[in-house]
Write a protein that holds these residues in place. Structure first.
Motif, PDB file in Angstrom:
ATOM      1  N   THR A 129       0.847  -1.186   0.000  1.00 51.61           N
ATOM      2  CA  THR A 129       0.000   0.000   0.000  1.00 51.61           C
ATOM      3  C   THR A 129       0.885   1.238   0.000  1.00 51.61           C
ATOM      4  O   THR A 129       2.092   1.158   0.257  1.00 51.61           O
ATOM      5  CB  THR A 129      -0.911   0.027   1.243  1.00 51.61           C
ATOM      6  N   ARG A 130       0.281   2.387  -0.251  1.00 55.16           N
ATOM      7  CA  ARG A 130       1.037   3.643  -0.219  1.00 55.16           C
ATOM      8  C   ARG A 130       1.645   3.859   1.163  1.00 55.16           C
ATOM      9  O   ARG A 130       2.799   4.268   1.297  1.00 55.16           O
ATOM     10  CB  ARG A 130       0.130   4.815  -0.587  1.00 55.16           C
ATOM     11  N   GLU A 131       0.884   3.547   2.207  1.00 58.83           N
ATOM     12  CA  GLU A 131       1.373   3.719   3.577  1.00 58.83           C
ATOM     13  C   GLU A 131       2.563   2.807   3.853  1.00 58.83           C
ATOM     14  O   GLU A 131       3.551   3.222   4.468  1.00 58.83           O
ATOM     15  CB  GLU A 131       0.259   3.459   4.592  1.00 58.83           C
ATOM     16  N   GLN A 132       2.478   1.548   3.401  1.00 60.48           N
ATOM     17  CA  GLN A 132       3.593   0.620   3.585  1.00 60.48           C
ATOM     18  C   GLN A 132       4.828   1.102   2.839  1.00 60.48           C
ATOM     19  O   GLN A 132       5.947   1.044   3.367  1.00 60.48           O
ATOM     20  CB  GLN A 132       3.207  -0.782   3.100  1.00 60.48           C
ATOM     21  N   THR A 133       4.632   1.589   1.623  1.00 61.75           N
ATOM     22  CA  THR A 133       5.749   2.078   0.821  1.00 61.75           C
ATOM     23  C   THR A 133       6.415   3.271   1.493  1.00 61.75           C
ATOM     24  O   THR A 133       7.653   3.342   1.583  1.00 61.75           O
ATOM     25  CB  THR A 133       5.259   2.458  -0.591  1.00 61.75           C
ATOM     26  N   GLU A 134       5.614   4.216   1.986  1.00 62.82           N
ATOM     27  CA  GLU A 134       6.177   5.391   2.663  1.00 62.82           C
ATOM     28  C   GLU A 134       6.928   4.991   3.933  1.00 62.82           C
ATOM     29  O   GLU A 134       7.995   5.530   4.222  1.00 62.82           O
ATOM     30  CB  GLU A 134       5.064   6.388   2.975  1.00 62.82           C
ATOM     31  N   ALA A 135       6.388   4.013   4.668  1.00 60.19           N
ATOM     32  CA  ALA A 135       7.064   3.553   5.888  1.00 60.19           C
ATOM     33  C   ALA A 135       8.402   2.896   5.550  1.00 60.19           C
ATOM     34  O   ALA A 135       9.402   3.120   6.245  1.00 60.19           O
ATOM     35  CB  ALA A 135       6.168   2.583   6.658  1.00 60.19           C
ATOM     36  N   LEU A 136       8.445   2.108   4.494  1.00 62.36           N
ATOM     37  CA  LEU A 136       9.700   1.478   4.078  1.00 62.36           C
ATOM     38  C   LEU A 136      10.731   2.540   3.707  1.00 62.36           C
ATOM     39  O   LEU A 136      11.896   2.455   4.116  1.00 62.36           O
ATOM     40  CB  LEU A 136       9.461   0.536   2.889  1.00 62.36           C
ATOM     41  N   LEU A 137      10.321   3.540   2.963  1.00 64.15           N
ATOM     42  CA  LEU A 137      11.242   4.607   2.561  1.00 64.15           C
ATOM     43  C   LEU A 137      11.754   5.387   3.773  1.00 64.15           C
ATOM     44  O   LEU A 137      12.930   5.741   3.830  1.00 64.15           O
ATOM     45  CB  LEU A 137      10.560   5.541   1.558  1.00 64.15           C
ATOM     46  N   GLU A 138      10.880   5.632   4.751  1.00 61.49           N
ATOM     47  CA  GLU A 138      11.288   6.343   5.967  1.00 61.49           C
ATOM     48  C   GLU A 138      12.314   5.537   6.764  1.00 61.49           C
ATOM     49  O   GLU A 138      13.177   6.098   7.429  1.00 61.49           O
ATOM     50  CB  GLU A 138      10.078   6.660   6.842  1.00 61.49           C
ATOM     51  N   GLU A 139      12.234   4.198   6.683  1.00 61.25           N
ATOM     52  CA  GLU A 139      13.192   3.333   7.377  1.00 61.25           C
ATOM     53  C   GLU A 139      14.500   3.190   6.599  1.00 61.25           C
ATOM     54  O   GLU A 139      15.413   2.503   7.047  1.00 61.25           O
ATOM     55  CB  GLU A 139      12.586   1.941   7.591  1.00 61.25           C
ATOM     56  N   GLY A 140      14.563   3.808   5.414  1.00 64.48           N
ATOM     57  CA  GLY A 140      15.780   3.718   4.611  1.00 64.48           C
ATOM     58  C   GLY A 140      15.825   2.489   3.724  1.00 64.48           C
ATOM     59  O   GLY A 140      16.893   2.097   3.255  1.00 64.48           O
ATOM     60  N   ILE A 141      14.686   1.874   3.500  1.00 60.89           N
ATOM     61  CA  ILE A 141      14.609   0.681   2.656  1.00 60.89           C
ATOM     62  C   ILE A 141      14.180   1.134   1.259  1.00 60.89           C
ATOM     63  O   ILE A 141      13.068   1.612   1.078  1.00 60.89           O
ATOM     64  CB  ILE A 141      13.607  -0.346   3.230  1.00 60.89           C
ATOM     65  N   PRO A 142      15.069   0.998   0.274  1.00 60.84           N
ATOM     66  CA  PRO A 142      14.728   1.472  -1.073  1.00 60.84           C
ATOM     67  C   PRO A 142      13.691   0.575  -1.745  1.00 60.84           C
ATOM     68  O   PRO A 142      13.850  -0.645  -1.801  1.00 60.84           O
ATOM     69  CB  PRO A 142      16.059   1.436  -1.820  1.00 60.84           C
ATOM     70  N   VAL A 143      12.622   1.201  -2.217  1.00 56.06           N
ATOM     71  CA  VAL A 143      11.584   0.488  -2.965  1.00 56.06           C
ATOM     72  C   VAL A 143      11.192   1.332  -4.169  1.00 56.06           C
ATOM     73  O   VAL A 143      11.399   2.545  -4.183  1.00 56.06           O
ATOM     74  CB  VAL A 143      10.334   0.193  -2.102  1.00 56.06           C
ATOM     75  N   MET A 144      10.627   0.682  -5.171  1.00 51.55           N
ATOM     76  CA  MET A 144      10.214   1.386  -6.374  1.00 51.55           C
ATOM     77  C   MET A 144       8.935   0.753  -6.899  1.00 51.55           C
ATOM     78  O   MET A 144       8.822  -0.478  -6.954  1.00 51.55           O
ATOM     79  CB  MET A 144      11.303   1.278  -7.438  1.00 51.55           C
ATOM     80  N   ALA A 145       7.979   1.590  -7.284  1.00 54.79           N
ATOM     81  CA  ALA A 145       6.744   1.094  -7.885  1.00 54.79           C
ATOM     82  C   ALA A 145       7.016   0.719  -9.339  1.00 54.79           C
ATOM     83  O   ALA A 145       7.703   1.444 -10.057  1.00 54.79           O
ATOM     84  CB  ALA A 145       5.662   2.154  -7.809  1.00 54.79           C
ATOM     85  N   LEU A 146       6.498  -0.410  -9.756  1.00 54.80           N
ATOM     86  CA  LEU A 146       6.640  -0.851 -11.134  1.00 54.80           C
ATOM     87  C   LEU A 146       5.289  -1.391 -11.600  1.00 54.80           C
ATOM     88  O   LEU A 146       4.928  -2.520 -11.264  1.00 54.80           O
ATOM     89  CB  LEU A 146       7.711  -1.946 -11.251  1.00 54.80           C
ATOM     90  N   PRO A 147       4.542  -0.582 -12.342  1.00 53.03           N
ATOM     91  CA  PRO A 147       3.259  -1.079 -12.843  1.00 53.03           C
ATOM     92  C   PRO A 147       3.495  -2.168 -13.877  1.00 53.03           C
ATOM     93  O   PRO A 147       4.268  -1.986 -14.809  1.00 53.03           O
ATOM     94  CB  PRO A 147       2.604   0.154 -13.461  1.00 53.03           C
ATOM     95  N   ILE A 148       2.842  -3.303 -13.680  1.00 52.81           N
ATOM     96  CA  ILE A 148       3.006  -4.437 -14.585  1.00 52.81           C
ATOM     97  C   ILE A 148       1.705  -4.639 -15.342  1.00 52.81           C
ATOM     98  O   ILE A 148       0.656  -4.833 -14.725  1.00 52.81           O
ATOM     99  CB  ILE A 148       3.390  -5.711 -13.807  1.00 52.81           C
ATOM    100  N   PRO A 149       1.746  -4.599 -16.677  1.00 54.58           N
ATOM    101  CA  PRO A 149       0.531  -4.810 -17.462  1.00 54.58           C
ATOM    102  C   PRO A 149      -0.068  -6.179 -17.183  1.00 54.58           C
ATOM    103  O   PRO A 149       0.643  -7.157 -16.973  1.00 54.58           O
ATOM    104  CB  PRO A 149       1.012  -4.719 -18.910  1.00 54.58           C
ATOM    105  N   ALA A 150      -1.393  -6.228 -17.195  1.00 57.44           N
ATOM    106  CA  ALA A 150      -2.098  -7.484 -16.920  1.00 57.44           C
ATOM    107  C   ALA A 150      -1.656  -8.588 -17.875  1.00 57.44           C
ATOM    108  O   ALA A 150      -1.593  -9.754 -17.511  1.00 57.44           O
ATOM    109  CB  ALA A 150      -3.607  -7.268 -17.010  1.00 57.44           C
ATOM    110  N   ALA A 151      -1.348  -8.223 -19.119  1.00 57.53           N
ATOM    111  CA  ALA A 151      -0.945  -9.222 -20.113  1.00 57.53           C
ATOM    112  C   ALA A 151       0.321  -9.955 -19.692  1.00 57.53           C
ATOM    113  O   ALA A 151       0.505 -11.120 -20.050  1.00 57.53           O
ATOM    114  CB  ALA A 151      -0.741  -8.558 -21.464  1.00 57.53           C
ATOM    115  N   LEU A 152       1.191  -9.321 -18.934  1.00 55.58           N
ATOM    116  CA  LEU A 152       2.433  -9.976 -18.512  1.00 55.58           C
ATOM    117  C   LEU A 152       2.233 -10.794 -17.245  1.00 55.58           C
ATOM    118  O   LEU A 152       3.077 -11.620 -16.896  1.00 55.58           O
ATOM    119  CB  LEU A 152       3.536  -8.956 -18.287  1.00 55.58           C
ATOM    120  N   LYS A 153       1.148 -10.570 -16.530  1.00 57.20           N
ATOM    121  CA  LYS A 153       0.899 -11.316 -15.301  1.00 57.20           C
ATOM    122  C   LYS A 153       0.310 -12.698 -15.591  1.00 57.20           C
ATOM    123  O   LYS A 153       0.373 -13.588 -14.765  1.00 57.20           O
ATOM    124  CB  LYS A 153      -0.074 -10.553 -14.405  1.00 57.20           C
ATOM    125  N   GLU A 154      -0.247 -12.863 -16.770  1.00 56.08           N
ATOM    126  CA  GLU A 154      -0.894 -14.121 -17.135  1.00 56.08           C
ATOM    127  C   GLU A 154       0.020 -14.931 -18.046  1.00 56.08           C
ATOM    128  O   GLU A 154       0.889 -14.386 -18.710  1.00 56.08           O
ATOM    129  CB  GLU A 154      -2.207 -13.817 -17.846  1.00 56.08           C
TER     130      GLU A 154
END
Length: 157
Positions: A129-154
């Protein structure tokens, strides 16, 4: 079979294969046609040239096959289409999918465990979630959002 050149409202171009023009119109109206890059369903059909079946054309004369102008185009001629931003992005997403482990909704917990040395470091992906992502960044844990098209998930059929 109709092969149509399509474009989403974000400008991503792609091909769609349909049984007929009526099948395309029906699927478009039902919101079933979507961009493979961004999943946008606001799709327009582009103008395209008809395919000409030249399979019955006569073979070129023997001397024509050896002339430089009759030789096939070099591989570099196809490179620009392969180097489109959409193609590069899809190739990068496929590589990320191939080289990372999907931990699903446990992403934030697993990222923390790796950061604090409780789990082996490795490439992971999942949902946060956005809250989880912000908490990870505040702890110094690098994360990045990567939108994955539905076609690649199947899986492909």
């Amino acid at each position: 079979m109709k092969v149509l050149d399509l474009r989403c409202s974000h400008g991503h171009g792609f091909e769609g294969w349909f049984a007929s023009n009526e099948a395309f119109e029906t699927q478009l109206a039902a919101g079933l046609v979507e961009c493979p890059v961004c999943a946008d369903t606001r799709i327009v059909k582009l103008l395209s040239a008809p395919r000409l079946n030249l399979g019955n054309a006569k073979a070129p004369a023997e001397g024509a096959a050896t002339s430089p102008s009759a030789s096939p185009a070099p591989a570099k001629a196809q490179a620009p289409a392969e180097q489109s931003p959409e193609a590069r992005w899809m190739r990068a997403v496929r590589e990320v999918l191939a080289k990372t482990e999907d931990v699903g909704d446990r992403f934030a917990d697993e990222a923390r465990r790796m950061h604090y040395g409780e789990a082996e470091e490795r490439g992971i992906r999942g949902q946060a979630t956005r809250e989880q992502t912000e908490a990870l960044l505040e702890e110094g844990i690098p994360v990045m959002a990567l939108p994955i098209p539905a076609a690649l998930k199947e899986t492909l059929q």
